[in-house]
Design a protein around this motif. Structure first.
Motif, PDB file in Angstrom:
ATOM      1  N   GLU A   1       0.833  -1.207   0.000  1.00  0.00           N
ATOM      2  CA  GLU A   1       0.000   0.000   0.000  1.00  0.00           C
ATOM      3  C   GLU A   1       0.868   1.258   0.000  1.00  0.00           C
ATOM      4  O   GLU A   1       0.567   2.226  -0.704  1.00  0.00           O
ATOM      5  N   ILE A   2       1.941   1.238   0.770  1.00  0.00           N
ATOM      6  CA  ILE A   2       2.848   2.397   0.810  1.00  0.00           C
ATOM      7  C   ILE A   2       3.487   2.615  -0.559  1.00  0.00           C
ATOM      8  O   ILE A   2       3.592   3.756  -1.032  1.00  0.00           O
ATOM      9  N   GLN A   3       3.890   1.529  -1.217  1.00  0.00           N
ATOM     10  CA  GLN A   3       4.470   1.657  -2.557  1.00  0.00           C
ATOM     11  C   GLN A   3       3.441   2.230  -3.531  1.00  0.00           C
ATOM     12  O   GLN A   3       3.778   3.085  -4.364  1.00  0.00           O
ATOM     13  N   ASN A   4       2.198   1.781  -3.432  1.00  0.00           N
ATOM     14  CA  ASN A   4       1.141   2.305  -4.312  1.00  0.00           C
ATOM     15  C   ASN A   4       0.908   3.793  -4.056  1.00  0.00           C
ATOM     16  O   ASN A   4       0.728   4.575  -5.001  1.00  0.00           O
ATOM     17  N   ILE A   5       0.906   4.174  -2.797  1.00  0.00           N
ATOM     18  CA  ILE A   5       0.703   5.591  -2.460  1.00  0.00           C
ATOM     19  C   ILE A   5       1.874   6.425  -2.965  1.00  0.00           C
ATOM     20  O   ILE A   5       1.677   7.513  -3.540  1.00  0.00           O
ATOM     21  N   ASP A   6       3.084   5.925  -2.766  1.00  0.00           N
ATOM     22  CA  ASP A   6       4.268   6.652  -3.250  1.00  0.00           C
ATOM     23  C   ASP A   6       4.224   6.822  -4.770  1.00  0.00           C
ATOM     24  O   ASP A   6       4.554   7.892  -5.298  1.00  0.00           O
ATOM     25  N   ALA A   7       3.785   5.757  -5.475  1.00  0.00           N
ATOM     26  CA  ALA A   7       3.686   5.836  -6.938  1.00  0.00           C
ATOM     27  C   ALA A   7       2.618   6.846  -7.346  1.00  0.00           C
ATOM     28  O   ALA A   7       2.809   7.620  -8.290  1.00  0.00           O
ATOM     29  N   ALA A   8       1.497   6.851  -6.620  1.00  0.00           N
ATOM     30  CA  ALA A   8       0.423   7.805  -6.924  1.00  0.00           C
ATOM     31  C   ALA A   8       0.888   9.236  -6.675  1.00  0.00           C
ATOM     32  O   ALA A   8       0.585  10.141  -7.457  1.00  0.00           O
ATOM     33  N   ILE A   9       1.617   9.439  -5.606  1.00  0.00           N
ATOM     34  CA  ILE A   9       2.127  10.785  -5.303  1.00  0.00           C
ATOM     35  C   ILE A   9       3.137  11.215  -6.371  1.00  0.00           C
ATOM     36  O   ILE A   9       3.134  12.377  -6.800  1.00  0.00           O
ATOM     37  N   ALA A  10       3.970  10.290  -6.820  1.00  0.00           N
ATOM     38  CA  ALA A  10       4.989  10.625  -7.823  1.00  0.00           C
ATOM     39  C   ALA A  10       4.363  11.057  -9.145  1.00  0.00           C
ATOM     40  O   ALA A  10       4.889  11.936  -9.823  1.00  0.00           O
ATOM     41  N   ARG A  11       3.247  10.464  -9.518  1.00  0.00           N
ATOM     42  CA  ARG A  11       2.638  10.835 -10.805  1.00  0.00           C
ATOM     43  C   ARG A  11       1.513  11.867 -10.640  1.00  0.00           C
ATOM     44  O   ARG A  11       0.847  12.234 -11.603  1.00  0.00           O
ATOM     45  N   LEU A  12       1.320  12.345  -9.427  1.00  0.00           N
ATOM     46  CA  LEU A  12       0.243  13.302  -9.145  1.00  0.00           C
ATOM     47  C   LEU A  12       0.349  14.567 -10.003  1.00  0.00           C
ATOM     48  O   LEU A  12      -0.657  15.050 -10.521  1.00  0.00           O
ATOM     49  N   HIS A  13       1.519  15.070 -10.177  1.00  0.00           N
ATOM     50  CA  HIS A  13       1.700  16.329 -10.908  1.00  0.00           C
ATOM     51  C   HIS A  13       1.818  16.139 -12.421  1.00  0.00           C
ATOM     52  O   HIS A  13       1.781  17.119 -13.160  1.00  0.00           O
ATOM     53  N   THR A  14       1.938  14.908 -12.873  1.00  0.00           N
ATOM     54  CA  THR A  14       2.133  14.681 -14.306  1.00  0.00           C
ATOM     55  C   THR A  14       0.945  13.982 -14.967  1.00  0.00           C
ATOM     56  O   THR A  14       0.886  13.909 -16.192  1.00  0.00           O
ATOM     57  N   THR A  15       0.013  13.432 -14.175  1.00  0.00           N
ATOM     58  CA  THR A  15      -1.129  12.704 -14.727  1.00  0.00           C
ATOM     59  C   THR A  15      -2.188  13.684 -15.229  1.00  0.00           C
ATOM     60  O   THR A  15      -2.550  14.637 -14.539  1.00  0.00           O
TER      61      THR A  15
END
Length: 119
Positions: free
Chosen positions: A80-94
């Motif tokens: 879940e932490i990895q999924n959240i980190d991935a979501a945060i990383a693409r938050l500004h580019t999606t």
């Protein structure tokens, strides 16, 4: 458990004659000797130890089960932490289109709200 089961070994006998010879009150030593000879030491009831071992074994099984459950839950949380980190990383580019493509249920809900003029 090993300590409980260990044999302390033989107890050295009391040298009553030596005690009487070195005592200022040999009659007191004689009284102690007579009283000591009447003492009956109880035998250890081994059934209690077996009961404790059984309960301890059950507790060990429960602890092992809890440990395995905790390790599985820890793996889930790490994912879940990895999924959240991935979501945060693409938050500004999606883009909105990319997000709607990734979440069709959200896209249908938005389309429904727009068609019902709930925006």
């Amino acid at each position: 458990m090993t300590y409980i089961r260990s044999d302390p070994g033989p107890v050295e006998p009391i040298d009553w004659d030596e005690l009487s010879k070195n005592s200022d009150a040999p009659e007191v030593v004689k009284m102690f000797k007579e009283a000591y000879s009447k003492i009956e030491f109880p035998k250890l009831d081994d059934s209690m130890l077996k009961e404790f071992e059984s309960e301890f074994a059950q507790l060990q099984k429960q602890a092992e089960k809890s440990k395995q459950e905790a390790e599985l839950r820890l793996q889930e949380i790490d994912q879940e932490i990895q999924n959240i980190d991935a979501a945060i990383a693409r938050l500004h580019t999606t883009t909105i289109d990319e997000e709607l493509d990734a979440n069709p249920a959200l896209a249908r809900q938005i389309d429904k709200e727009i068609s019902e003029h709930k925006w």
